[in-house]
Enzyme design. Structure first.
Site, PDB file in Angstrom:
ATOM      1  N   GLU A  55      -6.399  -3.654   8.060  1.00 20.32           N
ATOM      2  CA  GLU A  55      -7.126  -4.799   7.494  1.00 20.32           C
ATOM      3  C   GLU A  55      -7.103  -5.977   8.467  1.00 20.32           C
ATOM      4  O   GLU A  55      -8.106  -6.682   8.643  1.00 20.32           O
ATOM      5  CB  GLU A  55      -6.485  -5.244   6.165  1.00 20.32           C
ATOM      6  CG  GLU A  55      -6.563  -4.213   5.056  1.00 20.32           C
ATOM      7  CD  GLU A  55      -5.375  -3.266   5.033  1.00 20.32           C
ATOM      8  OE1 GLU A  55      -4.822  -2.954   6.111  1.00 20.32           O
ATOM      9  OE2 GLU A  55      -4.992  -2.849   3.935  1.00 20.32           O
ATOM     10  N   CYS A  86      -1.207  -4.270   2.095  1.00 16.99           N
ATOM     11  CA  CYS A  86       0.175  -4.765   1.972  1.00 16.99           C
ATOM     12  C   CYS A  86       0.153  -6.259   1.646  1.00 16.99           C
ATOM     13  O   CYS A  86      -0.901  -6.915   1.709  1.00 16.99           O
ATOM     14  CB  CYS A  86       0.936  -4.501   3.271  1.00 16.99           C
ATOM     15  SG  CYS A  86       0.504  -5.634   4.598  1.00 16.99           S
ATOM     16  N   CYS A  89      -1.316  -8.525   4.359  1.00  9.23           N
ATOM     17  CA  CYS A  89      -2.783  -8.402   4.490  1.00  9.23           C
ATOM     18  C   CYS A  89      -3.495  -9.059   3.319  1.00  9.23           C
ATOM     19  O   CYS A  89      -4.577  -9.616   3.487  1.00  9.23           O
ATOM     20  CB  CYS A  89      -3.199  -6.944   4.627  1.00  9.23           C
ATOM     21  SG  CYS A  89      -2.825  -6.301   6.266  1.00  9.23           S
TER      22      CYS A  89
HETATM   23  N1  THU Z   1      -0.833  -0.057   6.918  1.00 11.22           N
HETATM   24  C1  THU Z   1      -2.110  -0.537   7.014  1.00 11.22           C
HETATM   25  O1  THU Z   1      -2.738  -0.449   8.079  1.00 11.22           O
HETATM   26  N2  THU Z   1      -2.669  -1.094   5.913  1.00 11.22           N
HETATM   27  C2  THU Z   1      -2.072  -1.148   4.693  1.00 11.22           C
HETATM   28  O2  THU Z   1      -2.661  -1.693   3.778  1.00 11.22           O
HETATM   29  C3  THU Z   1      -0.740  -0.573   4.482  1.00 11.22           C
HETATM   30  C4  THU Z   1      -0.030  -0.148   5.716  1.00 11.22           C
HETATM   31  C5  THU Z   1      -0.244   0.568   8.102  1.00 11.22           C
HETATM   32  C6  THU Z   1       0.851  -0.200   8.779  1.00 11.22           C
HETATM   33  C7  THU Z   1       1.609   0.912   9.494  1.00 11.22           C
HETATM   34  O3  THU Z   1       0.974   1.158  10.731  1.00 11.22           O
HETATM   35  C8  THU Z   1       1.425   2.123   8.596  1.00 11.22           C
HETATM   36  O4  THU Z   1       0.337   1.806   7.732  1.00 11.22           O
HETATM   37  C9  THU Z   1       2.644   2.465   7.763  1.00 11.22           C
HETATM   38  O5  THU Z   1       3.083   1.359   7.057  1.00 11.22           O
END
Ligand code: THU
Length: 131
Positions: A55, A86, A89
């Site tokens: 994101e 998360c 984000c």
């Molecule tokens: N991650 C994202 O890219 N977006 C999310 O909404 C949740 C988590 C990624 C971060 C990390 O590279 C991997 O997922 C594991 O947490």
């Protein structure tokens, strides 16, 4: 029925993930208020906290293109449970979101969930608090 505007872009974004440490590729697409779509993926780092989310990459692409308002965000990851943005984000999305901004969550098979950003980040802290 109209074709889903996000599905193929999300799959492509997910394929670009650099996620050697988590093995959890994520794709994201933000839609700006002009209607343009901006993709992003997660990019990890051997110094783990330095990695960032899909994101965040998509928001950065939008801002770099000269846009600062988003009306929708789509996220794709594998897994049984829909992968919501998360906490960090959610806050970054809030910074550029308009009222009513939606968060759509996909698996590679299709749409799994849809929420209003304001319901994912109630009582959000924003720029108005700094005035
Ligand atoms: N991650 C994202 O890219 N977006 C999310 O909404 C949740 C988590 C990624 C971060 C990390 O590279 C991997 O997922 C594991 O947490």
């Amino acid at each position: 029925m109209a074709e889903d505007p996000y599905l193929e872009l999300l799959k492509k974004a997910m394929e670009r993930a650099y996620a050697p440490y988590s093995g959890f590729p994520v794709g994201a697409v933000v839609k700006s208020n002009s209607g343009k779509l901006y993709s992003g993926t997660n990019m990890e780092n051997a110094a783990y906290p330095q990695g960032w989310c899909a994101e965040t990459s998509a928001i950065a692409a939008m801002v770099m293109a000269g846009e600062q308002q988003l009306v929708e965000v789509a996220v794709m990851a594998e897994g049984e449970k829909p992968c919501p943005p998360c906490g960090g984000c959610r806050q970054k999305l809030w910074e550029f979101a308009l009222p009513g901004t939606r968060v759509l969550v996909y698996s590679p098979q299709g749409l799994k969930a849809s929420w209003l950003l304001e319901n994912l980040l109630p009582h959000a802290f924003g720029g108005d608090h700094l005035k």
